[in-house]
Write an enzyme that holds these catalytic residues in place. Structure first.
Site, PDB file in Angstrom:
ATOM      1  N   ASP A  10       0.913  -1.099   0.032  1.00 41.15           N
ATOM      2  CA  ASP A  10       0.049  -0.096   0.067  1.00 41.15           C
ATOM      3  C   ASP A  10       1.058   1.187   0.114  1.00 41.15           C
ATOM      4  OD1 ASP A  10      -2.364   1.777   0.319  1.00 41.15           O
ATOM      5  OD2 ASP A  10      -1.832   1.671   2.470  1.00 41.15           O
ATOM      6  N   LEU A  11       0.428   2.404  -0.490  1.00 36.84           N
ATOM      7  CA  LEU A  11       1.262   3.559  -0.362  1.00 36.84           C
ATOM      8  C   LEU A  11       1.291   4.607   0.858  1.00 36.84           C
ATOM      9  CD1 LEU A  11       3.042   5.739  -2.124  1.00 36.84           C
ATOM     10  CD2 LEU A  11       1.061   6.677  -3.179  1.00 36.84           C
ATOM     11  N   ASP A  12      -0.097   5.079   0.922  1.00 35.01           N
ATOM     12  CA  ASP A  12      -0.496   5.813   1.963  1.00 35.01           C
ATOM     13  C   ASP A  12      -0.202   4.906   3.384  1.00 35.01           C
ATOM     14  OD1 ASP A  12      -0.577   8.285   0.254  1.00 35.01           O
ATOM     15  OD2 ASP A  12      -2.597   7.219  -0.095  1.00 35.01           O
ATOM     16  N   THR A  18       1.132  10.205   4.316  1.00 37.75           N
ATOM     17  CA  THR A  18       0.513  11.411   3.636  1.00 37.75           C
ATOM     18  C   THR A  18      -0.895  11.550   4.162  1.00 37.75           C
ATOM     19  OG1 THR A  18      -0.274   9.384   2.185  1.00 37.75           O
ATOM     20  CG2 THR A  18       1.205  10.994   1.180  1.00 37.75           C
ATOM     21  N   LYS A  46      -8.882   6.208   6.140  1.00 33.28           N
ATOM     22  CA  LYS A  46      -7.596   5.185   5.576  1.00 33.28           C
ATOM     23  C   LYS A  46      -7.992   4.359   4.774  1.00 33.28           C
ATOM     24  CE  LYS A  46      -4.593   6.762   9.257  1.00 33.28           C
ATOM     25  NZ  LYS A  46      -3.587   6.463  10.452  1.00 33.28           N
ATOM     26  N   ARG A  50     -11.191   8.347  -2.646  1.00 28.34           N
ATOM     27  CA  ARG A  50     -11.579   9.841  -2.426  1.00 28.34           C
ATOM     28  C   ARG A  50     -13.237  10.131  -2.428  1.00 28.34           C
ATOM     29  NH1 ARG A  50      -9.111  13.022  -7.155  1.00 28.34           N
ATOM     30  NH2 ARG A  50      -7.671  11.934  -6.568  1.00 28.34           N
ATOM     31  N   SER A 115      -2.550   0.724  -4.318  1.00 26.76           N
ATOM     32  CA  SER A 115      -2.932   1.885  -3.623  1.00 26.76           C
ATOM     33  C   SER A 115      -4.628   2.287  -4.263  1.00 26.76           C
ATOM     34  CB  SER A 115      -2.119   2.957  -3.642  1.00 26.76           C
ATOM     35  OG  SER A 115      -2.630   3.976  -3.130  1.00 26.76           O
ATOM     36  N   ALA A 116      -5.154   2.751  -3.215  1.00 26.46           N
ATOM     37  CA  ALA A 116      -6.460   3.416  -3.820  1.00 26.46           C
ATOM     38  C   ALA A 116      -6.546   4.721  -4.374  1.00 26.46           C
ATOM     39  CB  ALA A 116      -7.602   3.588  -2.528  1.00 26.46           C
ATOM     40  N   SER A 117      -5.193   5.166  -4.089  1.00 27.65           N
ATOM     41  CA  SER A 117      -5.075   6.699  -4.545  1.00 27.65           C
ATOM     42  C   SER A 117      -4.934   6.996  -5.976  1.00 27.65           C
ATOM     43  CB  SER A 117      -3.724   7.386  -3.743  1.00 27.65           C
ATOM     44  OG  SER A 117      -3.291   8.750  -4.198  1.00 27.65           O
ATOM     45  N   LYS A 146     -10.733  -1.031  -1.494  1.00 28.45           N
ATOM     46  CA  LYS A 146     -10.663  -1.954  -0.370  1.00 28.45           C
ATOM     47  C   LYS A 146     -11.890  -1.968   0.526  1.00 28.45           C
ATOM     48  CE  LYS A 146      -5.846  -0.989  -1.042  1.00 28.45           C
ATOM     49  NZ  LYS A 146      -4.556  -0.150  -0.381  1.00 28.45           N
ATOM     50  N   GLU A 170       0.189  -3.297   4.756  1.00 26.57           N
ATOM     51  CA  GLU A 170      -1.048  -2.387   4.783  1.00 26.57           C
ATOM     52  C   GLU A 170      -1.105  -1.838   5.989  1.00 26.57           C
ATOM     53  OE1 GLU A 170      -3.640  -0.727   3.810  1.00 26.57           O
ATOM     54  OE2 GLU A 170      -3.779  -1.539   1.772  1.00 26.57           O
ATOM     55  N   ASP A 171      -1.575  -0.640   6.327  1.00 27.51           N
ATOM     56  CA  ASP A 171      -1.676   0.079   7.408  1.00 27.51           C
ATOM     57  C   ASP A 171      -3.345   0.344   7.763  1.00 27.51           C
ATOM     58  OD1 ASP A 171      -2.027   2.170   5.212  1.00 27.51           O
ATOM     59  OD2 ASP A 171      -2.191   3.675   6.791  1.00 27.51           O
TER      60      ASP A 171
END
Ligand code: BG6
Ligand code: MG
Length: 218
Positions: A10-12, A18, A46, A50, A115-117, A146, A170-171
Site C-alpha cells: 500500500d502507499l499511504d 500522507t 484510511k 476519495r 493503492s486506492a490513490s 478495499k 497495509e496500514d
C-alpha cells in the site's frame, strides 16, 4: 507458509505518511462546510477512495450535497492535498522501507504497489521511488475499493504470481481485509490492537530485514 514470490505495498501509511496531508485537506473542506473533523474521525478515511471518503466526511457533518457539488468539493480537496504533497521529497519515505525494497530486489522477489490513490504516481515521483515497483495498481486502474481484493489481485496477476505467494503490506483495516479476501498473507503496519485480522503486525520497516520477516511469517 508457501514461499513468498511477490510483495505488494500500500502507499499511504506504508511507504510515506500522507495521512496528515489528507487530514489537513479534508479538515479544510469540513471547516468550509461549517464543521470540524477530528484526527480520530480521519482514521475512518484510511484506505478508502476519495469519493467514499467525501461521503464519510459529509456524513460526519450531516451535510447533503448534489452530485455536482460533491465532484466540485472532491476536486477542491484534491487540489489542496496535492499542494501539501509538493513538499514530499525522497527523505520522506518512511524509515527502512527503501532498504527493504532494495533487499527484495536483491532476492529477486517481485514488487507491486496496490493503492486506492489516484495520486500514487505523483507521490512516488516526489519520493523518487517510481522505479522500485514492477507494477503499479492505483486508484485510476482499480474500480472497486478495499476491502475488496481487486487492487491486490490485479497486482498479483500483473506479476504472474499466485495470491498465496504474495505478501501485502497495509496500514488500514480495510487493506488487510482486502489482502485476506484475496487469499494473500497480510502484514499490518501499525498496531496489532487495530489490525486484528493481519497475519503479522509490525510498527514499520525500520530495522526489519526480508529474511527475518519471512521467517516470522512461517
Ligand atoms: C488511500 C488513502 O491510499 O488513498 C485514503 O489511505 C485516500 O485516505 C485514498 O482517500 C484515495 O486517495 P486520492 O489520492 O486518490 O485522493
Ligand atoms: Mg494506507
Amino acid at each position: 507458509m508457501p514461499t513468498v514470490q511477490a510483495c505488494l505495498f500500500d502507499l499511504d501509511g506504508v511507504i510515506v505518511d500522507t495521512a496528515k496531508y489528507h487530514y489537513l485537506a479534508w479538515r479544510q473542506l469540513a471547516n468550509q462546510l461549517g464543521f470540524d473533523l477530528t484526527l480520530e474521525q480521519n482514521e475512518l478515511l484510511k484506505g478508502i477512495s476519495r469519493m467514499e471518503s467525501l461521503e464519510i466526511v459529509l456524513g460526519i457533518g450531516g451535510v447533503k450535497l448534489s452530485e455536482e457539488e460533491k465532484l466540485k468539493y472532491a476536486a477542491e480537496k484534491n487540489a489542496q492535498y496535492l499542494e501539501f504533497c509538493k513538499q514530499i521529497t525522497p527523505d520522506d519515505a518512511l524509515p527502512g522501507v527503501r532498504d527493504f525494497l532494495d533487499e527484495l530486489k536483491e532476492g529477486a522477489i517481485k514488487t507491486g504497489l496496490g493503492s486506492a490513490s489516484k495520486n500514487a504516481k505523483t507521490i512516488l515521483t516526489n519520493l523518487d521511488m517510481l522505479t522500485y515497483f514492477d507494477t503499479i495498481v492505483d486508484g485510476n486502474r482499480a474500480t472497486i475499493g478495499k476491502p475488496d481484493p481487486q487492487v491486490f489481485l490485479m497486482g498479483a496477476q500483473d506479476l504472474g504470481v499466485a495470491p498465496e505467494h504474495c505478501v501485502v503490506f497495509e496500514d488500514a483495516v480495510a487493506g488487510i481485509q482486502a489482502a485476506k479476501a484475496g487469499g494473500m498473507i497480510g502484514v499490518g503496519i501499525g498496531q496489532a490492537s487495530v489490525l486484528t485480522e493481519a497475519d503479522y503486525v509490525m510498527p514499520g520497516f525500520d530495522g526489519v530485514t526480508v529474511k527475518d520477516l519471512f521467517d516470522k511469517l512461517k
